[in-house]
Design a protein around this motif. Structure first.
Motif, PDB file in Angstrom:
ATOM      1  N   LEU A  86       0.857  -1.180   0.000  1.00 33.69           N
ATOM      2  CA  LEU A  86       0.000   0.000   0.000  1.00 33.69           C
ATOM      3  C   LEU A  86       0.902   1.242   0.000  1.00 33.69           C
ATOM      4  CD1 LEU A  86      -3.234   0.501   1.095  1.00 33.69           C
ATOM      5  CD2 LEU A  86      -1.897   1.642   2.850  1.00 33.69           C
ATOM      6  N   PRO A  88       1.908   4.382   1.565  1.00 34.43           N
ATOM      7  CA  PRO A  88       1.604   4.969   2.882  1.00 34.43           C
ATOM      8  C   PRO A  88       0.966   6.350   2.732  1.00 34.43           C
ATOM      9  CG  PRO A  88       3.968   4.506   2.671  1.00 34.43           C
ATOM     10  CD  PRO A  88       3.340   4.132   1.370  1.00 34.43           C
ATOM     11  N   THR A  92      -1.766   8.355   8.059  1.00 34.01           N
ATOM     12  CA  THR A  92      -1.175   7.342   8.942  1.00 34.01           C
ATOM     13  C   THR A  92      -0.088   7.952   9.836  1.00 34.01           C
ATOM     14  OG1 THR A  92      -1.792   5.635   7.369  1.00 34.01           O
ATOM     15  CG2 THR A  92      -0.059   5.045   8.916  1.00 34.01           C
ATOM     16  N   GLY A 114       1.281  -5.836  10.076  1.00 35.34           N
ATOM     17  CA  GLY A 114       0.882  -5.474   8.706  1.00 35.34           C
ATOM     18  C   GLY A 114       1.666  -4.255   8.259  1.00 35.34           C
ATOM     19  N   THR A 115       2.991  -4.416   8.235  1.00 37.31           N
ATOM     20  CA  THR A 115       3.890  -3.259   8.073  1.00 37.31           C
ATOM     21  C   THR A 115       3.963  -2.724   6.646  1.00 37.31           C
ATOM     22  OG1 THR A 115       6.066  -2.472   8.799  1.00 37.31           O
ATOM     23  CG2 THR A 115       6.021  -4.601   7.668  1.00 37.31           C
ATOM     24  N   GLY A 116       3.618  -3.544   5.642  1.00 37.87           N
ATOM     25  CA  GLY A 116       3.666  -3.073   4.245  1.00 37.87           C
ATOM     26  C   GLY A 116       5.067  -2.598   3.874  1.00 37.87           C
ATOM     27  N   ILE A 120       5.425   2.606   9.184  1.00 42.76           N
ATOM     28  CA  ILE A 120       5.219   2.924  10.604  1.00 42.76           C
ATOM     29  C   ILE A 120       6.422   2.436  11.419  1.00 42.76           C
ATOM     30  CG2 ILE A 120       3.737   2.521  12.606  1.00 42.76           C
ATOM     31  CD1 ILE A 120       1.413   2.034  10.587  1.00 42.76           C
ATOM     32  N   ASP A 137       4.263  -8.977   8.374  1.00 42.94           N
ATOM     33  CA  ASP A 137       3.285  -8.929   7.284  1.00 42.94           C
ATOM     34  C   ASP A 137       3.020 -10.349   6.800  1.00 42.94           C
ATOM     35  OD1 ASP A 137       2.422  -6.174   5.560  1.00 42.94           O
ATOM     36  OD2 ASP A 137       1.883  -8.098   4.659  1.00 42.94           O
ATOM     37  N   ALA A 138       1.835 -10.559   6.239  1.00 43.46           N
ATOM     38  CA  ALA A 138       1.516 -11.862   5.655  1.00 43.46           C
ATOM     39  C   ALA A 138       2.080 -11.953   4.243  1.00 43.46           C
ATOM     40  CB  ALA A 138       0.001 -12.063   5.635  1.00 43.46           C
ATOM     41  N   GLY A 163       3.924 -13.711   8.559  1.00 41.83           N
ATOM     42  CA  GLY A 163       2.858 -14.583   9.068  1.00 41.83           C
ATOM     43  C   GLY A 163       1.548 -13.845   9.232  1.00 41.83           C
ATOM     44  N   ASP A 164       0.529 -14.651   9.521  1.00 33.23           N
ATOM     45  CA  ASP A 164      -0.834 -14.140   9.675  1.00 33.23           C
ATOM     46  C   ASP A 164      -0.955 -13.473  11.060  1.00 33.23           C
ATOM     47  OD1 ASP A 164      -3.563 -13.795   9.464  1.00 33.23           O
ATOM     48  OD2 ASP A 164      -4.045 -15.891   9.864  1.00 33.23           O
ATOM     49  N   TRP A 165      -1.106 -12.188  11.121  1.00 30.94           N
ATOM     50  CA  TRP A 165      -1.195 -11.415  12.365  1.00 30.94           C
ATOM     51  C   TRP A 165      -0.281 -11.981  13.461  1.00 30.94           C
ATOM     52  CZ3 TRP A 165      -2.071  -7.327  10.229  1.00 30.94           C
ATOM     53  CH2 TRP A 165      -3.136  -7.096   9.356  1.00 30.94           C
ATOM     54  N   ASN A 180      -1.999  -0.594  11.125  1.00 28.50           N
ATOM     55  CA  ASN A 180      -2.920  -0.008  10.144  1.00 28.50           C
ATOM     56  C   ASN A 180      -3.354  -1.168   9.256  1.00 28.50           C
ATOM     57  OD1 ASN A 180      -4.270   1.440   8.189  1.00 28.50           O
ATOM     58  ND2 ASN A 180      -2.414   2.167   7.174  1.00 28.50           N
ATOM     59  N   PRO A 182      -5.989  -3.843   6.973  1.00 21.25           N
ATOM     60  CA  PRO A 182      -7.056  -3.630   5.980  1.00 21.25           C
ATOM     61  C   PRO A 182      -8.365  -3.376   6.728  1.00 21.25           C
ATOM     62  CG  PRO A 182      -5.856  -5.700   5.578  1.00 21.25           C
ATOM     63  CD  PRO A 182      -5.431  -5.201   6.914  1.00 21.25           C
ATOM     64  N   GLY A 202      -5.392  -7.338  -0.752  1.00 18.11           N
ATOM     65  CA  GLY A 202      -5.189  -7.917   0.577  1.00 18.11           C
ATOM     66  C   GLY A 202      -4.686  -6.891   1.589  1.00 18.11           C
ATOM     67  N   ALA A 203      -4.261  -5.732   1.106  1.00 12.21           N
ATOM     68  CA  ALA A 203      -3.805  -4.676   2.021  1.00 12.21           C
ATOM     69  C   ALA A 203      -4.929  -3.706   2.343  1.00 12.21           C
ATOM     70  CB  ALA A 203      -2.641  -3.905   1.387  1.00 12.21           C
TER      71      ALA A 203
END
Ligand SMILES: C[S@@+](CC[C@H](N)C(=O)[O-])C[C@H]1O[C@@H](n2cnc3c(N)ncnc32)[C@H](O)[C@@H]1O
Length: 273
Positions: A86, A88, A92, A114-116, A120, A137-138, A163-165, A180, A182, A202-203
């Motif tokens: 995404l 930024p 944010t 979910g750092t993208g 952040i 991040d996933a 990984g997932d959360w 931050n 989705p 997905g973001a």
């Protein structure tokens, strides 16, 4: 053969946006606008004008400027972005500001879920060299971008996990969690916005009216926080009430909401007892 001044005037006329034309020229030439204006009459390298023509055309077709140039600015950092992340947003920065205040002067261990692009996590690392920062991040593609940004910004102390959360974190515990996630509902009319169309879905999109990821992050946060640990999340401006209820149901106290640059309630925070 064109001078720097000719290329700038051409881009400005096509975009009808002087600030954007100057940014494109800076990124394409790798020079500051001060240098470019001082050398406006110098001949530009042969490939500069075709590069700018290509970028202007893509922007006019609706591609976000940050994906066209591969660069954006967030907080005090210059960050690379690719279609894996995404772009930024300035809003944010409200979340970064809040997290800095919640953490205070003490060394903290903080995770950005979910750092993208790492926006952040890297902003916190830049401001607080004594904090231990983790970004997750996933998306492996997103983590590659974040790692590259960490190197470019000389902030290599940040650790990155995939990984997932919370599954990315194993048994780790933190003083602060920031995210931050989705939060746009799949049927939100905002999704027709040009920028969102180009970004990884997905973001952006979350199930359950945009609340699914917020529910996971807020509901499980107490299992990953130390006593008096804090949580701060960005959300949509119409989600402030359900998000406050999620914080309270998870046992957070001192729950509050901060407004973004457009004066919308966008960042909710709270602390464990
Ligand atoms: C809205 S973007 C935020 C990116 C960045 N933190 C920022 O503020 O610019 C949400 C991020 O969460 C990540 N994400 C989505 N689902 C996830 C999940 N289940 N577990 C971990 N990260 C996830 C996406 O890949 C994306 O990078």
């Amino acid at each position: 053969m064109s001078s720097y001044g000719d290329v700038l005037a051409w881009a400005d006329a096509r975009l009808n946006n002087g600030a954007q034309a100057r940014r494109l020229l800076e990124d394409a030439a790798g020079r500051s606008i001060t240098w470019l204006l001082a050398h406006a009459d110098d001949l530009a390298p042969d490939d500069l004008r075709p590069q700018i023509e290509d970028w202007v055309q893509r922007i006019q077709w609706g591609e976000p400027e940050a994906y066209v140039t591969g660069v954006t600015h967030f907080w005090k950092l210059r960050l690379r972005v690719t279609p894996d992340v995404l772009v930024p947003r300035p809003d944010t920065e409200t979340l970064v500001e809040l997290a800095l205040g919640l953490g205070g002067a003490q060394p903290q261990r903080v995770v950005d879920l979910g750092t993208g692009s790492g926006a952040i996590a890297l902003s916190l690392a830049m401001e607080k060299p004594t904090w231990q920062i983790v970004g997750t991040d996933a998306s492996e593609g997103a983590l590659d971008v974040a790692r590259r940004n960490a190197l470019d910004c000389a902030l290599s102390g940040v650790r990155w996990y995939s990984g997932d959360w919370y599954q990315a974190l194993d048994q780790m515990r933190f003083d602060g969690i920031v995210s931050n996630p989705p939060y746009v509902a799949a049927d939100d009319p905002a999704l027709s916005d040009d920028v969102l169309k180009y970004e990884p879905q997905g973001a952006v999109i979350a199930a359950d009216d945009g609340l699914a990821d917020l529910k996971t992050i807020i509901g499980q946060a107490p299992d990953y926080l130390n006593a008096r640990g804090w949580l701060a999340v960005e959300h949509g401006y119409q989600q402030a009430e359900p998000v406050r209820a999620l914080f309270e149901a998870a046992g957070f106290v001192d729950v509050g909401c901060k407004r973004d640059l457009g004066d919308h309630p966008r960042v909710t925070f709270g602390r464990l007892r």
